[in-house]
Scaffold this active site. Structure first.
Site, PDB file in Angstrom:
ATOM      1  CG  HIS A 196      -0.395   0.088   2.546  1.00  0.00           C
ATOM      2  ND1 HIS A 196       0.444  -0.870   3.078  1.00  0.00           N
ATOM      3  CD2 HIS A 196      -0.506   1.043   3.517  1.00  0.00           C
ATOM      4  CE1 HIS A 196       0.792  -0.525   4.301  1.00  0.00           C
ATOM      5  NE2 HIS A 196       0.239   0.642   4.591  1.00  0.00           N
ATOM      6  CG  HIS A 217      -0.121   4.378   4.899  1.00  0.00           C
ATOM      7  ND1 HIS A 217      -0.847   3.586   5.752  1.00  0.00           N
ATOM      8  CD2 HIS A 217      -0.946   5.390   4.519  1.00  0.00           C
ATOM      9  CE1 HIS A 217      -2.071   4.097   5.908  1.00  0.00           C
ATOM     10  NE2 HIS A 217      -2.157   5.186   5.161  1.00  0.00           N
ATOM     11  CG  ASP A 276       4.502   3.105   7.544  1.00  0.00           C
ATOM     12  OD1 ASP A 276       3.637   3.610   6.797  1.00  0.00           O
ATOM     13  OD2 ASP A 276       4.232   2.246   8.405  1.00  0.00           O
ATOM     14  CG  HIS A 277       4.113   0.023   4.325  1.00  0.00           C
ATOM     15  ND1 HIS A 277       4.131  -1.316   4.674  1.00  0.00           N
ATOM     16  CD2 HIS A 277       3.652   0.686   5.418  1.00  0.00           C
ATOM     17  CE1 HIS A 277       3.693  -1.450   5.920  1.00  0.00           C
ATOM     18  NE2 HIS A 277       3.396  -0.254   6.392  1.00  0.00           N
TER      19      HIS A 277
HETATM   20 ZN   LIG Z   1       2.667   0.804   8.121  1.00  0.00          ZN
HETATM   21 ZN   LIG Z   2      -0.221   1.583   6.501  1.00  0.00          ZN
END
Ligand SMILES: [Zn+2]
Ligand SMILES: [Zn+2]
Length: 265
Positions: free
Chosen positions: A60, A62, A64-65
C-alpha cells in the site's frame, strides 16, 4: 526461500530500524516486499544486493511502506558502478501503482520509469498470481487503506510458503489466505485496548495464526511505545497461539526449507 527483515518500523521514526521492508530470495528471484523509509540504507548495511533486485512488491502507499522508492530508483540510475543496463525489474503493487510511479517520474525525474535497465510496473488485483520463476506470489485485499494487499509467497512446488500481511485490520477471510503457512509475518501494531479497525494487536495476531495453522510467527510493525513497554511475543502466546513467535528486527533472517524432492526413479 530466505527472508531477511530489512525494516520493521512504523510511521514513528526509530534509531534502530528502518520502516517496513522485507527481502526474500529464492533461486534467481531477489524480491523486496515494501520499501519504507530507510530501507535502502538498511539493505546496504545488511549487505543485501539492492542493485540486483528482480522484483519489488508493494502492499500500500503509506510512506512507511513506499517512502524509500525515490532513494532506491535514484540509486538504480546513478549509484551502480558499472551501471546496470540489463536484467529487468518487475514492480508489482495495488491499483494506483502506475500512477504513483508516473507522478514521481513527472516530479523527481524519469529514473522512476527508466532507471537504465528494463522496468515493468504492473498492478495487482485481489487474487492475482505472479510467477517469478522461483516463487508464486498471490495477493489478497485487506482492510487498512482502500488499496491495501497482503502477499503470500510460495515456492513453485507450493512449499514452503510465507504470508506478509502488510498493514491490515482484522479480517476473518485472512486466515484462509494464510492457511498452513510456514511463516506468518504479521503486523502487530498496537495493544488490544488501543488498536483500531485498521491494524492488528496481539490477540488478533494470535487468533489469525491459530485459525490459519501458521507454523511460525514473526510479529512486526510494532509501535515503539508498545514494543518497549511490553513483551509482545508473550502476549501473542498468552492469547492462545502455540508458537513459536519472535519479534522482527533488522537483519533477522529465516530460512524456510523446501520439501525434499521425491526420489528419482
Ligand atoms: Zn505501516
Ligand atoms: Zn499503513
Amino acid at each position: 526461500m530466505r527472508l531477511t527483515v530489512v525494516g520493521c518500523g512504523t510511521v514513528v521514526p526509530e534509531s534502530d530500524r528502518a520502516c517496513s521492508s522485507y527481502y526474500v530470495e529464492r533461486g534467481e528471484t531477489r524480491a523486496l516486499l515494501d520499501c519504507g523509509s530507510g530501507a535502502v540504507q538498511a539493505m546496504a548495511r545488511l549487505g543485501l544486493p539492492w542493485e540486483r533486485l528482480s522484483h519489488l512488491f508493494l502492499t500500500h502507499f503509506h510512506s512507511d511502506h513506499v517512502g524509500a522508492l525515490p532513494g532506491l530508483f535514484f540509486a538504480f540510475r546513478h549509484g551502480i558502478h558499472p551501471p546496470r543496463t540489463s536484467a529487468p525489474l518487475e514492480v508489482w503493487g495495488p491499483p494506483g501503482t502506475r500512477a504513483l510511479f508516473e507522478g514521481l517520474a513527472a516530479t523527481l525525474g524519469d529514473f522512476f520509469v527508466d532507471p537504465g535497465f528494463p522496468v515493468s510496473i504492473r498492478e495487482l488485483a485481489p487474487g492475482s498470481e505472479v510467477l517469478t520463476g522461483d516463487l508464486v506470489v498471490t495477493c489478497k485485499d485487506v482492510p487498512h487503506t482502500p488499496e491495501s494487499m497482503a502477499l503470500r509467497l510460495a515456492s513453485t512446488s507450493g512449499a514452503p510458503a510465507l504470508v506478509y500481511t502488510g498493514d491490515t485490520g482484522p479480517d476473518e477471510s485472512l486466515a484462509d489466505f494464510c492457511r498452513d503457512v510456514d511463516l506468518l509475518v504479521g503486523e502487530c501494531s498496537l495493544p488490544d485496548d488501543l488498536v483500531g479497525d485498521n491494524h492488528l494487536s496481539p490477540s488478533r495476531v494470535s487468533r489469525l495464526a491459530r485459525r490459519a495453522g501458521a507454523r511460525r510467527v514473526v510479529a512486526t510493525h510494532i509501535y515503539p511505545q508498545f514494543r518497549r513497554a511490553t513483551d509482545v511475543a508473550a502476549l501473542i502466546l498468552e492469547a492462545g497461539y502455540a508458537g513459536p513467535v519472535e519479534l522482527a528486527s533488522e537483519g533477522l533472517t529465516i530460512d524456510l526449507q523446501s520439501e525434499p524432492l521425491p526420489p528419482s526413479t
